[in-house]
Design an enzyme around this catalytic site. Structure first.
Site, PDB file in Angstrom:
ATOM      1  N   GLU A 166     -16.351 -21.240 -38.093  1.00 59.01           N
ATOM      2  CA  GLU A 166     -16.174 -21.834 -36.754  1.00 59.01           C
ATOM      3  C   GLU A 166     -15.201 -23.013 -36.797  1.00 59.01           C
ATOM      4  O   GLU A 166     -15.222 -23.764 -37.776  1.00 59.01           O
ATOM      5  CB  GLU A 166     -17.536 -22.283 -36.220  1.00 59.01           C
ATOM      6  CG  GLU A 166     -18.455 -21.095 -36.033  1.00 59.01           C
ATOM      7  CD  GLU A 166     -19.873 -21.490 -35.637  1.00 59.01           C
ATOM      8  OE1 GLU A 166     -20.120 -22.681 -35.389  1.00 59.01           O
ATOM      9  OE2 GLU A 166     -20.718 -20.598 -35.589  1.00 59.01           O
ATOM     10  N   ARG A 222     -26.788 -18.208 -37.960  1.00 54.88           N
ATOM     11  CA  ARG A 222     -25.587 -18.731 -38.603  1.00 54.88           C
ATOM     12  C   ARG A 222     -24.645 -17.567 -38.917  1.00 54.88           C
ATOM     13  O   ARG A 222     -25.099 -16.493 -39.318  1.00 54.88           O
ATOM     14  CB  ARG A 222     -25.931 -19.447 -39.919  1.00 54.88           C
ATOM     15  CG  ARG A 222     -26.479 -20.838 -39.739  1.00 54.88           C
ATOM     16  CD  ARG A 222     -25.397 -21.813 -39.263  1.00 54.88           C
ATOM     17  NE  ARG A 222     -25.902 -23.175 -39.135  1.00 54.88           N
ATOM     18  CZ  ARG A 222     -26.361 -23.713 -38.003  1.00 54.88           C
ATOM     19  NH1 ARG A 222     -26.397 -22.999 -36.903  1.00 54.88           N
ATOM     20  NH2 ARG A 222     -26.783 -24.967 -37.971  1.00 54.88           N
ATOM     21  N   LEU A 227     -38.738 -15.193 -37.720  1.00 57.77           N
ATOM     22  CA  LEU A 227     -39.678 -15.553 -36.646  1.00 57.77           C
ATOM     23  C   LEU A 227     -40.192 -16.977 -36.895  1.00 57.77           C
ATOM     24  O   LEU A 227     -41.362 -17.211 -37.162  1.00 57.77           O
ATOM     25  CB  LEU A 227     -40.836 -14.543 -36.602  1.00 57.77           C
ATOM     26  CG  LEU A 227     -41.751 -14.634 -35.385  1.00 57.77           C
ATOM     27  CD1 LEU A 227     -41.070 -14.097 -34.136  1.00 57.77           C
ATOM     28  CD2 LEU A 227     -43.060 -13.887 -35.639  1.00 57.77           C
ATOM     29  N   GLY A 228     -39.254 -17.923 -36.811  1.00 56.98           N
ATOM     30  CA  GLY A 228     -39.611 -19.336 -37.010  1.00 56.98           C
ATOM     31  C   GLY A 228     -39.882 -20.001 -35.675  1.00 56.98           C
ATOM     32  O   GLY A 228     -40.298 -19.353 -34.709  1.00 56.98           O
ATOM     33  N   ARG A 229     -39.584 -21.313 -35.621  1.00 60.36           N
ATOM     34  CA  ARG A 229     -39.834 -22.066 -34.386  1.00 60.36           C
ATOM     35  C   ARG A 229     -39.053 -21.457 -33.222  1.00 60.36           C
ATOM     36  O   ARG A 229     -39.593 -21.261 -32.133  1.00 60.36           O
ATOM     37  CB  ARG A 229     -39.404 -23.535 -34.594  1.00 60.36           C
ATOM     38  CG  ARG A 229     -40.288 -24.291 -35.548  1.00 60.36           C
ATOM     39  CD  ARG A 229     -39.665 -25.610 -35.948  1.00 60.36           C
ATOM     40  NE  ARG A 229     -38.480 -25.414 -36.757  1.00 60.36           N
ATOM     41  CZ  ARG A 229     -38.206 -26.081 -37.878  1.00 60.36           C
ATOM     42  NH1 ARG A 229     -39.030 -27.009 -38.309  1.00 60.36           N
ATOM     43  NH2 ARG A 229     -37.108 -25.844 -38.556  1.00 60.36           N
ATOM     44  N   ILE A 230     -37.769 -21.165 -33.454  1.00 61.10           N
ATOM     45  CA  ILE A 230     -36.942 -20.595 -32.387  1.00 61.10           C
ATOM     46  C   ILE A 230     -37.288 -19.124 -32.173  1.00 61.10           C
ATOM     47  O   ILE A 230     -37.443 -18.665 -31.035  1.00 61.10           O
ATOM     48  CB  ILE A 230     -35.442 -20.760 -32.708  1.00 61.10           C
ATOM     49  CG1 ILE A 230     -35.089 -22.244 -32.832  1.00 61.10           C
ATOM     50  CG2 ILE A 230     -34.573 -20.078 -31.647  1.00 61.10           C
ATOM     51  CD1 ILE A 230     -33.730 -22.529 -33.461  1.00 61.10           C
ATOM     52  N   ASP A 276     -23.065 -15.860 -30.990  1.00 60.51           N
ATOM     53  CA  ASP A 276     -22.891 -17.283 -30.665  1.00 60.51           C
ATOM     54  C   ASP A 276     -22.416 -18.058 -31.889  1.00 60.51           C
ATOM     55  O   ASP A 276     -22.076 -19.227 -31.780  1.00 60.51           O
ATOM     56  CB  ASP A 276     -24.216 -17.865 -30.153  1.00 60.51           C
ATOM     57  CG  ASP A 276     -24.053 -19.284 -29.609  1.00 60.51           C
ATOM     58  OD1 ASP A 276     -23.073 -19.522 -28.861  1.00 60.51           O
ATOM     59  OD2 ASP A 276     -24.879 -20.157 -29.940  1.00 60.51           O
ATOM     60  N   HIS A 284     -20.659 -21.051 -30.017  1.00 58.19           N
ATOM     61  CA  HIS A 284     -21.788 -21.824 -30.581  1.00 58.19           C
ATOM     62  C   HIS A 284     -22.402 -22.762 -29.535  1.00 58.19           C
ATOM     63  O   HIS A 284     -22.415 -23.982 -29.701  1.00 58.19           O
ATOM     64  CB  HIS A 284     -21.364 -22.609 -31.829  1.00 58.19           C
ATOM     65  CG  HIS A 284     -22.531 -22.909 -32.732  1.00 58.19           C
ATOM     66  ND1 HIS A 284     -22.452 -22.909 -34.105  1.00 58.19           N
ATOM     67  CD2 HIS A 284     -23.830 -23.204 -32.449  1.00 58.19           C
ATOM     68  CE1 HIS A 284     -23.636 -23.208 -34.626  1.00 58.19           C
ATOM     69  NE2 HIS A 284     -24.496 -23.396 -33.627  1.00 58.19           N
ATOM     70  N   ARG A 312     -39.382 -13.543 -45.025  1.00 58.34           N
ATOM     71  CA  ARG A 312     -39.838 -13.363 -46.414  1.00 58.34           C
ATOM     72  C   ARG A 312     -41.351 -13.221 -46.463  1.00 58.34           C
ATOM     73  O   ARG A 312     -41.905 -12.663 -47.396  1.00 58.34           O
ATOM     74  CB  ARG A 312     -39.384 -14.549 -47.267  1.00 58.34           C
ATOM     75  CG  ARG A 312     -37.888 -14.599 -47.473  1.00 58.34           C
ATOM     76  CD  ARG A 312     -37.448 -15.933 -47.977  1.00 58.34           C
ATOM     77  NE  ARG A 312     -37.851 -16.999 -47.030  1.00 58.34           N
ATOM     78  CZ  ARG A 312     -37.487 -18.252 -47.127  1.00 58.34           C
ATOM     79  NH1 ARG A 312     -36.719 -18.642 -48.115  1.00 58.34           N
ATOM     80  NH2 ARG A 312     -37.887 -19.148 -46.229  1.00 58.34           N
TER      81      ARG A 312
HETATM   82  O1  A2R Z   1     -38.813 -16.151 -44.647  1.00 57.74           O
HETATM   83  P1  A2R Z   1     -39.923 -16.902 -43.965  1.00 57.74           P
HETATM   84  O2  A2R Z   1     -41.162 -16.096 -43.799  1.00 57.74           O
HETATM   85  O3  A2R Z   1     -40.111 -18.279 -44.512  1.00 57.74           O
HETATM   86  O4  A2R Z   1     -39.375 -17.096 -42.451  1.00 57.74           O
HETATM   87  C1  A2R Z   1     -38.298 -17.927 -42.138  1.00 57.74           C
HETATM   88  C2  A2R Z   1     -37.005 -17.136 -41.964  1.00 57.74           C
HETATM   89  N1  A2R Z   1     -36.207 -17.088 -43.201  1.00 57.74           N
HETATM   90  C3  A2R Z   1     -35.865 -15.955 -43.815  1.00 57.74           C
HETATM   91  N2  A2R Z   1     -36.116 -14.653 -43.500  1.00 57.74           N
HETATM   92  C4  A2R Z   1     -35.639 -13.713 -44.340  1.00 57.74           C
HETATM   93  N3  A2R Z   1     -34.927 -13.991 -45.459  1.00 57.74           N
HETATM   94  C5  A2R Z   1     -34.638 -15.278 -45.797  1.00 57.74           C
HETATM   95  N4  A2R Z   1     -33.941 -15.538 -46.897  1.00 57.74           N
HETATM   96  C6  A2R Z   1     -35.129 -16.326 -44.962  1.00 57.74           C
HETATM   97  N5  A2R Z   1     -35.061 -17.670 -44.981  1.00 57.74           N
HETATM   98  C7  A2R Z   1     -35.723 -18.116 -43.903  1.00 57.74           C
HETATM   99  O5  A2R Z   1     -36.263 -17.831 -40.970  1.00 57.74           O
HETATM  100  C8  A2R Z   1     -38.535 -18.502 -40.754  1.00 57.74           C
HETATM  101  O6  A2R Z   1     -39.366 -17.666 -39.993  1.00 57.74           O
HETATM  102  C9  A2R Z   1     -37.161 -18.533 -40.112  1.00 57.74           C
HETATM  103  C10 A2R Z   1     -36.624 -19.934 -39.903  1.00 57.74           C
HETATM  104  O7  A2R Z   1     -37.496 -20.613 -39.062  1.00 57.74           O
HETATM  105  P2  A2R Z   1     -37.549 -22.204 -38.954  1.00 57.74           P
HETATM  106  O8  A2R Z   1     -37.474 -22.785 -40.327  1.00 57.74           O
HETATM  107  O9  A2R Z   1     -38.709 -22.549 -38.092  1.00 57.74           O
HETATM  108  O10 A2R Z   1     -36.176 -22.573 -38.286  1.00 57.74           O
HETATM  109  P3  A2R Z   1     -35.817 -22.687 -36.722  1.00 57.74           P
HETATM  110  O11 A2R Z   1     -36.140 -24.043 -36.230  1.00 57.74           O
HETATM  111  O12 A2R Z   1     -36.368 -21.522 -35.991  1.00 57.74           O
HETATM  112  O13 A2R Z   1     -34.227 -22.587 -36.818  1.00 57.74           O
HETATM  113  C11 A2R Z   1     -33.597 -21.475 -37.428  1.00 57.74           C
HETATM  114  C12 A2R Z   1     -32.102 -21.639 -37.525  1.00 57.74           C
HETATM  115  C13 A2R Z   1     -31.568 -22.987 -37.969  1.00 57.74           C
HETATM  116  O14 A2R Z   1     -31.695 -23.234 -39.328  1.00 57.74           O
HETATM  117  C14 A2R Z   1     -30.123 -22.919 -37.549  1.00 57.74           C
HETATM  118  O15 A2R Z   1     -29.359 -22.254 -38.516  1.00 57.74           O
HETATM  119  C15 A2R Z   1     -30.198 -22.075 -36.304  1.00 57.74           C
HETATM  120  O16 A2R Z   1     -31.511 -21.509 -36.282  1.00 57.74           O
HETATM  121  O17 A2R Z   1     -29.970 -22.866 -35.192  1.00 57.74           O
END
Ligand code: A2R
Length: 315
Positions: free
Chosen positions: A263, A234, A154-157, A258, A281, A177
């Site tokens: 890929e 991914r 639940l990040g930016r996207i 997607d 994608h 996490r």
């Molecule tokens: O784990 P948290 O609470 O830091 O939340 C992040 C979550 N995340 C994970 N969740 C579970 N296990 C993991 N090992 C793990 N690593 C990261 O993914 C956070 O809520 C989310 C990522 O959010 P943002 O950093 O805001 O990335 P955004 O901009 O939403 O893009 C996500 C991905 C990109 O990296 C590209 O691979 C794709 O969407 O386009």
């Protein structure tokens, strides 16, 4: 007039991005050089900035030829192809292009959810093949209203996806996490438990060592034969062989994908399945969003060389 900074463009980025780079910097196009070695020998020492994609990054054999590199601007929010630790070690700053793609990403996610739920691609084929007239009405489908969706990441996207799912009268829960206290949605520390409790599982975590194949057989079996899986994060985060067998054996209800592990090579096993929707994608691939991503690449490099903070720093 101050001399323009020399910037290496690794790959054929969006034309508007290359135009912006050409206007602001003295650019050198790695992707156009036929003799890479001679090219790097000539321009390598003067390069201070790199523009690249998150998939390609700057391979070590190139980076080692750029002794004066200060800054690497990557096109895309994911930067799986960039060795951020190596960049840090060499004192190289790194930027990506987050936020500007949140809406486009959320739109395709909802598009895939609805396509899978209402079988839009299959019904399109049914209509084109004249089966409506020859065989009668298309079969009844599922509905989203009232269903529970579990967002992995639940990040930016992910937050933009959540808002749109609420508009479709769905219940939203999430796994990450960390519990995000400011968010109203129920949190699951345990992904398998969340998979058990939801109708839909949507993945939008980044691809890195911590997420590699985290969506595996245990998760698919927890999701169950009526459960539906959507991946816009991914391909590496999923055990693709397990996903394929779960779909073939109908241990899950269906998937909309997607992103893929290797890929643009999509395992052919997916092609013959009626319970999948496939997309090449396309997440951020709109004119508006790709332009904004390219613009952010240029603005990050400009900021660095003007001595200003990066707009979207990774390192
Ligand atoms: O784990 P948290 O609470 O830091 O939340 C992040 C979550 N995340 C994970 N969740 C579970 N296990 C993991 N090992 C793990 N690593 C990261 O993914 C956070 O809520 C989310 C990522 O959010 P943002 O950093 O805001 O990335 P955004 O901009 O939403 O893009 C996500 C991905 C990109 O990296 C590209 O691979 C794709 O969407 O386009």
């Amino acid at each position: 007039m101050t001399e323009k900074v020399d910037v290496l463009i690794m790959n054929r980025l969006l034309p508007s991005c290359i135009e912006g780079l050409d206007a602001a910097f003295n650019t050198h196009k790695y992707f156009e050089a036929s003799d890479k070695d001679a090219f790097l020998a000539e321009v390598g020492p003067k390069i201070r900035g790199v523009a690249t994609s998150g998939h390609l990054g700057c391979p070590p054999e190139v980076m080692s030829r750029l002794p004066n590199l200060e800054m690497m601007a990557s096109f895309g929010v994911g930067y799986d192809g960039i060795d951020v630790d190596a960049a840090r070690k060499h004192g190289v700053r790194v930027s990506n292009t987050p936020d500007v793609l949140n809406d486009a990403m959320a739109e395709i996610t909802l598009g895939l959810i609805i396509a899978l739920c209402r079988e839009i691609p299959q019904a399109d084929v049914y209509t084109r093949e004249g089966k409506w007239a020859s065989k009668g009405n298309y079969r009844l489908t599922r509905e989203l209203t009232g269903k529970t969706i579990g967002i992995i990441g639940l990040g930016r996207i992910g937050k933009e996806v959540a808002r749109r799912c609420q508009a479709f009268k769905m219940q939203v829960v999430y796994h990450g996490r960390n519990k995000q206290e400011a968010e109203p949605y129920p949190y699951y520390a345990d992904l398998t438990q969340m998979a058990k409790d939801v109708d839909w599982l949507v993945n939008i975590v980044p691809g890195d060592a911590s997420t590699n194949k985290m969506i595996n057989r245990t998760v698919f079996d927890a999701l169950g034969p009526d459960g539906l899986f959507v991946n816009v994060g991914r391909g590496t985060t999923v055990d693709e062989a397990e996903l394929l067998s779960a779909l073939k054996e109908k241990r899950i209800g269906g998937a909309a994908l997607d992103v893929f592990e290797d890929e643009p090579n999509v395992p052919e096993g997916f092609f013959g399945l009626d319970n999948v929707v496939l997309s090449p994608h396309q997440g951020s691939a709109t004119h508006k969003t790709r332009w904004a991503m390219g613009d952010l690449v240029v603005r990050n490099l400009k900021a660095h060389f003007a001595g200003l903070p990066l707009i979207s720093p990774v390192a």
